[in-house]
Design a protein around this motif. Structure first.
Motif, short mmCIF file in Angstrom:
data_model
loop_
_atom_site.label_atom_id
_atom_site.label_comp_id
_atom_site.label_asym_id
_atom_site.label_seq_id
_atom_site.Cartn_x
_atom_site.Cartn_y
_atom_site.Cartn_z
N GLY A 292 7.77 41.46 15.69
CA GLY A 292 9.03 41.17 16.37
C GLY A 292 9.99 40.32 15.58
N ARG A 293 9.67 40.04 14.30
CA ARG A 293 10.53 39.19 13.49
C ARG A 293 11.92 39.80 13.30
NH1 ARG A 293 7.00 39.19 8.25
NH2 ARG A 293 7.35 41.39 8.74
N THR A 294 11.96 41.05 12.83
CA THR A 294 13.23 41.72 12.60
C THR A 294 13.99 41.92 13.91
OG1 THR A 294 12.47 42.84 10.59
CG2 THR A 294 14.28 43.89 11.79
N GLU A 295 13.25 42.15 14.98
CA GLU A 295 13.90 42.35 16.28
C GLU A 295 14.61 41.09 16.77
OE1 GLU A 295 11.16 45.56 15.50
OE2 GLU A 295 10.91 43.37 15.41
N VAL A 296 14.05 39.91 16.46
CA VAL A 296 14.74 38.66 16.77
C VAL A 296 16.05 38.57 15.98
CG1 VAL A 296 14.63 36.15 16.56
CG2 VAL A 296 12.67 37.41 17.46
N ALA A 297 15.99 38.94 14.69
CA ALA A 297 17.19 38.93 13.86
C ALA A 297 18.25 39.87 14.43
CB ALA A 297 16.83 39.33 12.43
#
Length: 499
Positions: A292-297
């Motif tokens: 979910g790292r990129t999704e937070v960005a």
């Protein structure tokens, strides 16, 4: 120990391009039962060399020996027929075809003159099973993630049953678990007698995997496999000289909170995520691919709308409905895939830099190209980007210069929060250190940075604090000095295991 007669050998290979000597009398021996690392900075000649071995380029001089005999590899088809399979950094898949069709593209199993479709599907399933990859042979490749497409590329090479496999940056888009499975598979192939040529900018990964390394610099061999020490300090010293600390972290953290994220959720995986970022801070987001790292960005940059929660920027509640809103507020995003999402490859460097704020170089709605050049040249100089990048299409620049062009764009736009998603992916050690120094420069100037990285050493070394994500949830926030790599790896499991 490998059979000491080379399976393949490059002898005094030389290749010129206009104004460039790409390979200068390069010799290389590749043995069956050995994983051979080919190291060097961008532009050192690695890609040209493997293209000669894979039939994509014809050397100007020198020869290629297969099992001790001269071999003419005038095309990739001839190289494949000779037993050489190559996994290039740039995908060669057909997005509209199935996984099985891509794996056997150009060489499908046949029953008489007709393609044997059941055999193709069964063989593809077997290869994917050997790789421990859960991808359906009938899946359309264009609908897969970037990481899954990379695995299909690797499956193509394995399906050919080649006696030599060349892998150019094969783990760029892979998560920790996928990398471990790939390395296990490569060791298995090595133990069966295959010769493997492995190219990677992830030096820790290469050192852990490779039996020997050859280092190139400026088109020449500066350390052969026979003399190279398989260690990171040795390889770095041969590639770029003594660079000192590989992670030149500066602490520029201030007390002022500039970004406050409270219980945000999106339709794209993010669920109940909360954290603060302070001025001058590098706030790391850790976890594995798909955590979910990129999704937070994406949520912070207005790409994915919020279903719940709030974002406060410099003390005020802010709603970004589009990336334009985020840019206007002073947010910058350097995306994970700079090639498809970060750059206009048919534009030169100057327009790529100024496109985030064209009003600054416009008069009465018309672009002032002289003003664009002045602003662009100043940033090229500040960021030590090659001077020719301004007028040159960015597709012809090195990976490091491409990445710095994206940073220059957001400096031009006067951004105050930089979201860096895999900022050193696919660039060499010298360019990585340049990016780390840029991060220091940003934070010293009072900018805030959110750093997303699959390189755990990089994330821990360059962050002030790290939030660890799992399944779209932020499960813990710790001081970077208190985070171990095992903590980040555990995030691939359940929330309880990662906590």
């Amino acid at each position: 120990m490998p059979d000491r007669r080379p399976a393949w050998e490059l002898v005094e290979i030389t290749k010129h391009f206009p104004g460039v000597l790409a390979n200068d009398r390069v010799s290389l021996k590749l043995y069956g039962g050995e994983i051979h690392g080919l190291m060097g900075e961008n532009g050192c000649g690695k890609s040209t060399l493997i293209k000669a071995l894979s039939g994509a380029h014809r050397p100007d001089s020198g020869e290629i020996l297969g099992d001790g005999k001269p071999v003419a590899l005038s095309s990739p088809i001839e190289a494949r027929a000779a037993g050489i399979a190559t996994v290039f950094q740039e995908f060669s898949i057909v997005r509209t075809l199935t996984v099985a069709e891509n794996i056997y593209l150009g060489a499908p199993p046949r029953r008489g003159l007709a393609v044997d479709w059941p055999a193709m599907r069964a063989n593809a399933a077997r290869v994917l099973g050997e790789m421990e990859v859960m991808i359906e042979p009938d899946a359309i490749v264009g609908e897969l993630s970037v990481a899954e497409q990379q695995l299909v590329e690797i499956a193509k090479a394995l399906a050919s049953r080649a006696n030599m496999i060349i892998l150019d940056e094969p783990t760029t888009a892979l998560g920790v678990g996928e990398i471990e499975r790939l390395h296990g598979l490569l060791r298995n192939l090595r133990d069966r007698g295959a010769a493997i040529l492995y190219i990677s900018h992830r030096l820790d990964e290469a050192v852990e995997l490779c039996d020997c390394v050859t280092v190139l610099k400026d088109g020449r061999v500066v350390s052969s496999a026979e003399e190279s020490e398989v260690s990171i300090p040795y390889i770095v010293e041969k590639m770029v000289g003594d660079v000192g600390d590989h992670y030149p972290k500066q602490s520029n953290l201030r007390d002022e909170v500039v970004l406050s994220v409270r219980q945000i959720a999106t339709a794209n995986r993010v669920c109940d995520v909360s954290f603060d970022v302070r001025r001058g801070e590098v706030f790391g987001l850790g976890g594995v691919l798909g955590s979910g790292r990129t999704e937070v960005a994406r949520a912070l940059f207005g790409l994915d709308p919020l279903l719940a929660g709030e974002v406060h920027w410099k003390g005020k509640r802010t709603v970004f409905r589009t990336p334009a809103d985020a840019i206007a507020a002073g947010f910058a995003l350097i995306p994970e895939n700079r090639k498809s999402d970060g750059l206009f490859f048919n534009f030169a460097g100057f327009p790529n830099i100024t496109i985030a704020d064209l009003r600054r170089i416009s008069t009465h709605g018309l672009l002032d190209l002289k003003a664009e050049e002045r602003a662009g040249r100043s940033l090229l100089s500040q960021l030590s980007i090659t001077p020719s990048a301004g007028e040159r299409e960015v597709g012809f620049l090195s990976g490091g210069n491409q990445q710095k062009i994206v940073v220059a764009r957001w400096l031009f736009a006067a951004a105050e929060l930089f979201i860096l998603d895999e900022p050193t992916q696919g660039i060499d050690i010298g360019a990585k250190i340049a990016v780390y120094r840029l991060v220091n420069r940003l934070t010293a100037g009072g900018k805030a940075v959110i750093l997303i990285s699959s390189d755990h050493d990089e994330l821990i070394a360059m962050s002030d604090r790290i939030g660890i994500l799992s399944h779209g949830r932020l499960i813990t926030i710790r001081e970077a000095r208190d985070v171990r790599k095992i903590d980040l790896v555990k995030a691939s499991g359940s929330l309880e295991a990662a906590a």
